[in-house]
Motif scaffolding. Sequence first.
Motif, mmCIF file in Angstrom:
data_model
loop_
_atom_site.group_PDB
_atom_site.id
_atom_site.type_symbol
_atom_site.label_atom_id
_atom_site.label_comp_id
_atom_site.label_asym_id
_atom_site.label_seq_id
_atom_site.Cartn_x
_atom_site.Cartn_y
_atom_site.Cartn_z
ATOM 1 N N ARG A 1 73.482 26.931 77.720
ATOM 2 C CA ARG A 1 74.796 26.645 78.288
ATOM 3 C C ARG A 1 75.788 26.847 76.882
ATOM 4 N N VAL A 2 75.213 26.305 75.786
ATOM 5 C CA VAL A 2 76.095 26.383 74.246
ATOM 6 C C VAL A 2 76.295 27.824 73.940
ATOM 7 N N LEU A 3 75.439 28.716 74.125
ATOM 8 C CA LEU A 3 75.503 30.295 73.945
ATOM 9 C C LEU A 3 76.423 30.716 75.042
ATOM 10 N N GLU A 4 76.386 30.341 76.199
ATOM 11 C CA GLU A 4 77.416 30.623 77.117
ATOM 12 C C GLU A 4 78.844 30.401 76.832
ATOM 13 N N LEU A 5 78.862 29.402 76.273
ATOM 14 C CA LEU A 5 80.270 28.832 75.606
ATOM 15 C C LEU A 5 80.812 29.522 74.729
ATOM 16 N N ILE A 6 79.886 29.885 73.599
ATOM 17 C CA ILE A 6 80.085 30.686 72.471
ATOM 18 C C ILE A 6 80.732 32.116 72.941
ATOM 19 N N LYS A 7 79.842 32.585 73.987
ATOM 20 C CA LYS A 7 80.296 33.865 74.272
ATOM 21 C C LYS A 7 81.540 33.911 75.159
ATOM 22 N N GLU A 8 81.881 32.935 75.832
ATOM 23 C CA GLU A 8 83.175 32.747 76.488
ATOM 24 C C GLU A 8 84.498 32.640 75.161
ATOM 25 N N LEU A 9 84.199 31.925 73.866
ATOM 26 C CA LEU A 9 85.139 31.831 73.143
ATOM 27 C C LEU A 9 85.170 33.488 72.627
ATOM 28 N N ALA A 10 84.130 34.103 72.425
ATOM 29 C CA ALA A 10 84.222 35.430 71.615
ATOM 30 C C ALA A 10 85.105 36.326 72.478
ATOM 31 N N VAL A 11 84.942 36.079 73.731
ATOM 32 C CA VAL A 11 85.776 36.815 74.889
ATOM 33 C C VAL A 11 87.436 36.685 74.545
ATOM 34 N N TYR A 12 87.530 35.282 74.448
ATOM 35 C CA TYR A 12 88.843 34.658 74.309
ATOM 36 C C TYR A 12 89.385 35.340 73.028
ATOM 37 N N GLU A 13 88.591 35.326 72.081
ATOM 38 C CA GLU A 13 88.912 35.952 70.666
ATOM 39 C C GLU A 13 88.955 37.008 70.383
ATOM 40 N N LYS A 14 88.932 37.973 71.587
ATOM 41 C CA LYS A 14 88.866 39.605 71.648
ATOM 42 C C LYS A 14 87.686 40.140 70.880
ATOM 43 N N ALA A 15 86.683 39.498 70.875
ATOM 44 C CA ALA A 15 85.201 40.026 70.181
ATOM 45 C C ALA A 15 84.011 39.778 71.214
ATOM 46 N N GLY A 16 84.305 39.874 72.236
ATOM 47 C CA GLY A 16 83.156 39.692 73.205
ATOM 48 C C GLY A 16 81.576 40.461 72.941
ATOM 49 N N ASP A 17 81.930 41.572 72.289
ATOM 50 C CA ASP A 17 80.916 42.615 72.005
ATOM 51 C C ASP A 17 80.077 42.218 70.839
ATOM 52 N N GLN A 18 80.612 41.131 69.956
ATOM 53 C CA GLN A 18 80.168 40.853 68.837
ATOM 54 C C GLN A 18 79.312 39.783 68.424
ATOM 55 N N VAL A 19 78.771 38.901 69.702
ATOM 56 C CA VAL A 19 77.746 37.926 69.532
ATOM 57 C C VAL A 19 76.419 38.566 69.936
ATOM 58 N N ASP A 20 75.585 38.137 68.661
ATOM 59 C CA ASP A 20 74.297 38.767 68.270
ATOM 60 C C ASP A 20 73.174 37.512 68.455
ATOM 61 N N ASN A 21 73.737 36.510 68.263
ATOM 62 C CA ASN A 21 73.060 35.224 68.434
ATOM 63 C C ASN A 21 72.419 35.140 69.681
ATOM 64 N N THR A 22 71.286 34.384 69.671
ATOM 65 C CA THR A 22 70.237 34.143 70.911
ATOM 66 C C THR A 22 69.932 32.694 70.915
ATOM 67 N N VAL A 23 69.482 32.399 72.109
ATOM 68 C CA VAL A 23 68.970 30.931 72.369
ATOM 69 C C VAL A 23 67.908 30.646 71.442
ATOM 70 N N GLU A 24 67.069 31.500 71.063
ATOM 71 C CA GLU A 24 65.722 31.421 70.398
ATOM 72 C C GLU A 24 66.028 31.124 68.822
ATOM 73 N N GLN A 25 67.208 32.021 68.433
ATOM 74 C CA GLN A 25 67.610 31.858 67.072
ATOM 75 C C GLN A 25 68.569 30.587 66.844
ATOM 76 N N MET A 26 69.023 30.183 67.611
ATOM 77 C CA MET A 26 69.934 28.765 67.641
ATOM 78 C C MET A 26 68.980 27.691 67.688
ATOM 79 N N GLU A 27 67.826 27.941 68.416
ATOM 80 C CA GLU A 27 66.912 26.676 68.499
ATOM 81 C C GLU A 27 66.266 26.536 66.942
ATOM 82 N N LYS A 28 65.827 27.657 66.464
ATOM 83 C CA LYS A 28 65.216 27.519 65.205
ATOM 84 C C LYS A 28 66.117 27.108 64.020
ATOM 85 N N ASP A 29 67.621 27.477 64.104
ATOM 86 C CA ASP A 29 68.471 27.038 62.937
ATOM 87 C C ASP A 29 68.967 25.855 63.141
ATOM 88 N N GLY A 30 69.082 25.371 64.251
ATOM 89 C CA GLY A 30 69.508 24.111 64.611
ATOM 90 C C GLY A 30 68.670 22.873 64.941
#
Length: 152
Positions: A14-43
């Motif tokens: 769900r967090v990644l969904e919200l990040i993608k929603e923000l990216a669309v709002y900021e006119k950069a929806g195609d720039q999110v490369d992060n994944t749940v797996e990467q966020m799990e490792k990093d966080g």
Amino acid sequence: MINIREGVKNDLPRVLELIKELAVYEKAGDQVDNTVEQMEKDGFGANPIFGLYVAESNGDIVGIAIYYYRYSTWKGKRMYLEDIVVTQEHRGKGIGKLLFEQVINKGKAENCSGMVWQVLDWNEPAINFYKKYYQAYLDAEWINCSIDLSKH
């Protein structure tokens, strides 16, 4: 009723969904490369590099705040607020304020000398939101710089 709590691994889809929603709002929806797996490792891995708060309404995550620590040679340990996202249908209800203040309180508890963040110069609602807090200083002088290391 809004509940603010620390995020857990199971929140990450769900967090990644919200990040993608923000990216669309900021006119950069195609720039999110992060994944749940990467966020799990990093966080939530052996050496977490970010922290996370979620805002829940009726058991649904409707907002997030992602932060990490940075070091200023002039000021010492600082809190860096990477993102606050509140779903469009839940904006204007004080959820952003609750998340923002939760990160401020975390910074105070961790003896940070201050908190820094960025806001796009065209994002008037966010700029007006930030101007309400603690005499926030919005500096238009510095230029943001970055390098995409995956392409070097």
